[in-house]
Design a protein around this motif. Structure first.
Motif, PDB file in Angstrom:
ATOM      1  N   VAL A  62       0.821  -1.209   0.000  1.00  0.00           N
ATOM      2  CA  VAL A  62       0.000   0.000   0.000  1.00  0.00           C
ATOM      3  C   VAL A  62       0.859   1.264   0.000  1.00  0.00           C
ATOM      4  CG1 VAL A  62      -1.667   1.341   1.345  1.00  0.00           C
ATOM      5  CG2 VAL A  62      -1.968  -1.134   1.079  1.00  0.00           C
ATOM      6  N   ASN A  63       1.777   1.357   0.965  1.00  0.00           N
ATOM      7  CA  ASN A  63       2.505   2.606   1.181  1.00  0.00           C
ATOM      8  C   ASN A  63       3.598   2.873   0.155  1.00  0.00           C
ATOM      9  OD1 ASN A  63       0.896   3.027   3.386  1.00  0.00           O
ATOM     10  ND2 ASN A  63       2.412   2.376   4.891  1.00  0.00           N
ATOM     11  N   ARG A  64       4.146   1.838  -0.443  1.00  0.00           N
ATOM     12  CA  ARG A  64       5.172   2.036  -1.477  1.00  0.00           C
ATOM     13  C   ARG A  64       4.590   1.804  -2.863  1.00  0.00           C
ATOM     14  NH1 ARG A  64       9.409  -2.416  -1.197  1.00  0.00           N
ATOM     15  NH2 ARG A  64       7.637  -3.522  -2.140  1.00  0.00           N
ATOM     16  N   ASP A  65       4.099   0.584  -3.109  1.00  0.00           N
ATOM     17  CA  ASP A  65       3.649   0.224  -4.465  1.00  0.00           C
ATOM     18  C   ASP A  65       2.361   0.955  -4.836  1.00  0.00           C
ATOM     19  OD1 ASP A  65       5.827  -1.455  -4.296  1.00  0.00           O
ATOM     20  OD2 ASP A  65       4.638  -3.237  -3.823  1.00  0.00           O
ATOM     21  N   GLY A  66       1.449   1.074  -3.886  1.00  0.00           N
ATOM     22  CA  GLY A  66       0.207   1.792  -4.160  1.00  0.00           C
ATOM     23  C   GLY A  66       0.459   3.266  -4.408  1.00  0.00           C
ATOM     24  N   ALA A  67       1.336   3.867  -3.597  1.00  0.00           N
ATOM     25  CA  ALA A  67       1.678   5.280  -3.791  1.00  0.00           C
ATOM     26  C   ALA A  67       2.329   5.497  -5.151  1.00  0.00           C
ATOM     27  CB  ALA A  67       2.610   5.749  -2.676  1.00  0.00           C
ATOM     28  N   GLN A  68       3.173   4.549  -5.555  1.00  0.00           N
ATOM     29  CA  GLN A  68       3.813   4.644  -6.872  1.00  0.00           C
ATOM     30  C   GLN A  68       2.778   4.602  -7.986  1.00  0.00           C
ATOM     31  OE1 GLN A  68       5.998   1.161  -8.359  1.00  0.00           O
ATOM     32  NE2 GLN A  68       7.674   2.539  -8.947  1.00  0.00           N
ATOM     33  N   ALA A  69       1.803   3.710  -7.870  1.00  0.00           N
ATOM     34  CA  ALA A  69       0.769   3.595  -8.898  1.00  0.00           C
ATOM     35  C   ALA A  69      -0.025   4.900  -9.019  1.00  0.00           C
ATOM     36  CB  ALA A  69      -0.165   2.430  -8.581  1.00  0.00           C
ATOM     37  N   VAL A  70      -0.350   5.515  -7.889  1.00  0.00           N
ATOM     38  CA  VAL A  70      -1.091   6.784  -7.905  1.00  0.00           C
ATOM     39  C   VAL A  70      -0.273   7.858  -8.620  1.00  0.00           C
ATOM     40  CG1 VAL A  70      -2.027   8.645  -6.474  1.00  0.00           C
ATOM     41  CG2 VAL A  70      -2.413   6.254  -5.824  1.00  0.00           C
ATOM     42  N   ALA A  71       1.023   7.938  -8.301  1.00  0.00           N
ATOM     43  CA  ALA A  71       1.882   8.946  -8.927  1.00  0.00           C
ATOM     44  C   ALA A  71       2.057   8.680 -10.417  1.00  0.00           C
ATOM     45  CB  ALA A  71       3.235   8.972  -8.228  1.00  0.00           C
TER      46      ALA A  71
ATOM     47  N   GLN B 285       9.902   4.797   1.542  1.00  0.00           N
ATOM     48  CA  GLN B 285      10.030   4.214   0.205  1.00  0.00           C
ATOM     49  C   GLN B 285       8.880   4.653  -0.700  1.00  0.00           C
ATOM     50  OE1 GLN B 285      10.916   0.006   0.076  1.00  0.00           O
ATOM     51  NE2 GLN B 285      12.614   0.201   1.534  1.00  0.00           N
ATOM     52  N   GLY B 286       7.719   4.912  -0.119  1.00  0.00           N
ATOM     53  CA  GLY B 286       6.614   5.463  -0.890  1.00  0.00           C
ATOM     54  C   GLY B 286       6.941   6.856  -1.411  1.00  0.00           C
ATOM     55  N   GLU B 287       7.535   7.679  -0.560  1.00  0.00           N
ATOM     56  CA  GLU B 287       7.978   9.006  -1.000  1.00  0.00           C
ATOM     57  C   GLU B 287       8.933   8.893  -2.193  1.00  0.00           C
ATOM     58  OE1 GLU B 287       9.839  11.342   1.961  1.00  0.00           O
ATOM     59  OE2 GLU B 287       8.138  11.356   3.346  1.00  0.00           O
ATOM     60  N   GLN B 288       9.908   8.014  -2.043  1.00  0.00           N
ATOM     61  CA  GLN B 288      10.915   7.845  -3.095  1.00  0.00           C
ATOM     62  C   GLN B 288      10.282   7.355  -4.392  1.00  0.00           C
ATOM     63  OE1 GLN B 288      13.354   5.156  -0.849  1.00  0.00           O
ATOM     64  NE2 GLN B 288      14.538   6.788   0.135  1.00  0.00           N
ATOM     65  N   ALA B 289       9.292   6.476  -4.278  1.00  0.00           N
ATOM     66  CA  ALA B 289       8.608   5.959  -5.463  1.00  0.00           C
ATOM     67  C   ALA B 289       7.808   7.069  -6.153  1.00  0.00           C
ATOM     68  CB  ALA B 289       7.686   4.807  -5.072  1.00  0.00           C
ATOM     69  N   VAL B 290       7.184   7.939  -5.373  1.00  0.00           N
ATOM     70  CA  VAL B 290       6.411   9.054  -5.938  1.00  0.00           C
ATOM     71  C   VAL B 290       7.342  10.013  -6.672  1.00  0.00           C
ATOM     72  CG1 VAL B 290       5.072  11.121  -5.343  1.00  0.00           C
ATOM     73  CG2 VAL B 290       4.507   8.915  -4.295  1.00  0.00           C
ATOM     74  N   ILE B 291       8.462  10.341  -6.059  1.00  0.00           N
ATOM     75  CA  ILE B 291       9.430  11.253  -6.676  1.00  0.00           C
ATOM     76  C   ILE B 291       9.920  10.701  -8.006  1.00  0.00           C
ATOM     77  CG2 ILE B 291      11.770  12.196  -6.427  1.00  0.00           C
ATOM     78  CD1 ILE B 291      11.169  12.383  -3.382  1.00  0.00           C
ATOM     79  N   ALA B 292      10.206   9.397  -8.046  1.00  0.00           N
ATOM     80  CA  ALA B 292      10.695   8.767  -9.273  1.00  0.00           C
ATOM     81  C   ALA B 292       9.616   8.683 -10.346  1.00  0.00           C
ATOM     82  CB  ALA B 292      11.231   7.373  -8.959  1.00  0.00           C
TER      83      ALA B 292
ATOM     84  N   ASN C 189       6.759  10.677 -10.740  1.00  0.00           N
ATOM     85  CA  ASN C 189       6.115  11.897 -11.222  1.00  0.00           C
ATOM     86  C   ASN C 189       6.861  13.123 -10.691  1.00  0.00           C
ATOM     87  OD1 ASN C 189       4.440  13.955 -12.017  1.00  0.00           O
ATOM     88  ND2 ASN C 189       2.554  13.031 -11.256  1.00  0.00           N
ATOM     89  N   PRO C 190       7.624  13.807 -11.530  1.00  0.00           N
ATOM     90  CA  PRO C 190       8.344  15.001 -11.071  1.00  0.00           C
ATOM     91  C   PRO C 190       7.416  16.128 -10.649  1.00  0.00           C
ATOM     92  CG  PRO C 190       8.505  14.765 -13.461  1.00  0.00           C
ATOM     93  CD  PRO C 190       7.895  13.502 -12.952  1.00  0.00           C
ATOM     94  N   ASN C 191       6.164  16.067 -11.077  1.00  0.00           N
ATOM     95  CA  ASN C 191       5.184  17.091 -10.725  1.00  0.00           C
ATOM     96  C   ASN C 191       4.504  16.683  -9.417  1.00  0.00           C
ATOM     97  OD1 ASN C 191       3.462  19.259 -10.797  1.00  0.00           O
ATOM     98  ND2 ASN C 191       2.313  18.584 -12.596  1.00  0.00           N
ATOM     99  N   HIS C 192       5.237  16.812  -8.316  1.00  0.00           N
ATOM    100  CA  HIS C 192       4.751  16.305  -7.037  1.00  0.00           C
ATOM    101  C   HIS C 192       5.013  17.287  -5.903  1.00  0.00           C
ATOM    102  CE1 HIS C 192       9.067  15.118  -6.969  1.00  0.00           C
ATOM    103  NE2 HIS C 192       8.955  15.540  -5.717  1.00  0.00           N
ATOM    104  N   ALA C 193       4.189  17.178  -4.869  1.00  0.00           N
ATOM    105  CA  ALA C 193       4.455  17.790  -3.573  1.00  0.00           C
ATOM    106  C   ALA C 193       4.238  16.707  -2.530  1.00  0.00           C
ATOM    107  CB  ALA C 193       3.542  18.980  -3.312  1.00  0.00           C
TER     108      ALA C 193
END
Length: 296
Positions: free
Chosen positions: A76-85, A130-137, A139-143
């Motif tokens: 949820v916290n890593r892979d799910g966050a990555q999918a959303v981004a 790791q979820g943060e890191q996945a989001v950054i990787a 989608n560069p358009n992130h906060a």
């Protein structure tokens, strides 16, 4: 504008729905239509909604349980966050991702700034980092918004627990050697709405990155409880006493950070806003819960 928020019953998702104004629409997506543990549902649900921004607020938040369910936490916290981004990136829209003070080890003696070394000590904290890191990787358009000690009129949280205890007790024991910044989900929602609109219309890279979003001021859990009961006494006439205890006297499977204070100057400098003092927001939430009778 149309904003998608992941999660239906989470505190920030509920606060966003309550904040919904005429100029923007909030679409809350959750299970079974959007299940962070099943990335295919994430892509299809968000694509169908066609949002102007995506607010990634759903998470696996059972801090203690995560130690025995690491696969679920990371799914949820890593892979799910990555999918959303990823789907937000595919749609060409920003993602605002909520994270936590648990990405730090809590050993610093002063409030944490965004550039401080991260060193999570729990499965939950590691999965969120790791979820943060996945989001950054993805989608560069992130906060990425790190927050802490969240409470609200919704779901389960510290304020509602204290008010529930007040119904049957005259005194409670509360930890007094952990310090943080109590943060209202209502205030987070207002800030998230501001950031989502800014990112949707302004491509300035300074608006992207990691930010701390927490209530102004600081308190121990015992301080937090005393203020909840101060407002409770003003409204009901009943006095509840708080006795300080140490973390060692209230053991939990996961060690809680001794210092959860988050320095929010970067947020204020970037977006020109800061969250209200925690006491002001606690007073508002306690008053709401008691007037509505929804704290039990």
């Amino acid at each position: 504008m149309k904003f998608v928020v992941t999660g239906i019953n989470g505190q920030v998702a509920c606060a966003l729905k309550a904040l919904e104004q005429s100029e923007h629409q909030i679409i809350a997506l959750g299970r079974p239509n959007l299940d962070l543990a099943r990335p295919s549902t994430v892509f299809s649900a968000i694509r169908e909604a066609k949002p102007d921004a995506v607010i990634s607020s759903a998470a696996y938040t059972a801090v203690d349980k995560a130690e025995s369910e690491p696969d679920a936490a990371f799914a949820v916290n890593r892979d799910g966050a990555q999918a959303v981004a990823l789907v937000a990136s595919e749609l060409g829209v920003p993602v605002i991702h909520l994270s936590t003070d648990y990405v730090y080890d809590g050993k610093k003696l002063t409030p944490y700034v965004e550039t401080d070394h991260t060193g999570p000590t729990s499965t939950y904290g590691i999965s969120k980092l790791q979820g943060e890191q996945a989001v950054i990787a993805a989608n560069p358009n992130h906060a990425i918004l790190r927050t802490a000690w969240v409470y609200s009129p919704y779901s389960s949280n510290f304020v509602k627990t204290m008010l529930r205890l007040a119904e049957t007790r005259d005194e409670v024991k509360v930890v007094a050697d952990q310090i943080g910044c109590p943060t209202s989900a209502n205030d987070i929602a207002a800030m998230v709405s501001t950031i989502a609109k800014e990112l949707s219309s302004n491509h300035d890279p300074e608006l992207r990155g990691v930010f701390h979003v927490a209530g102004s001021g600081e308190a121990t859990w015992a301080d937090f409880a005393r203020y909840v009961f101060l407002v409770y006494e003003e409204i009901t006439g009943r006095r509840i006493r708080v006795h300080n205890i140490s973390t060692a006297e209230y053991p939990t499977p996961v060690h809680r950070p001794a210092n959860s204070r988050l320095d929010c100057h970067k947020l204020e400098q970037t977006f020109g806003r800061r969250l209200p003092h925690w006491q002001q927001s606690v007073r508002a939430v306690v008053s709401t819960l008691l007037s509505e009778g929804t704290h039990a």
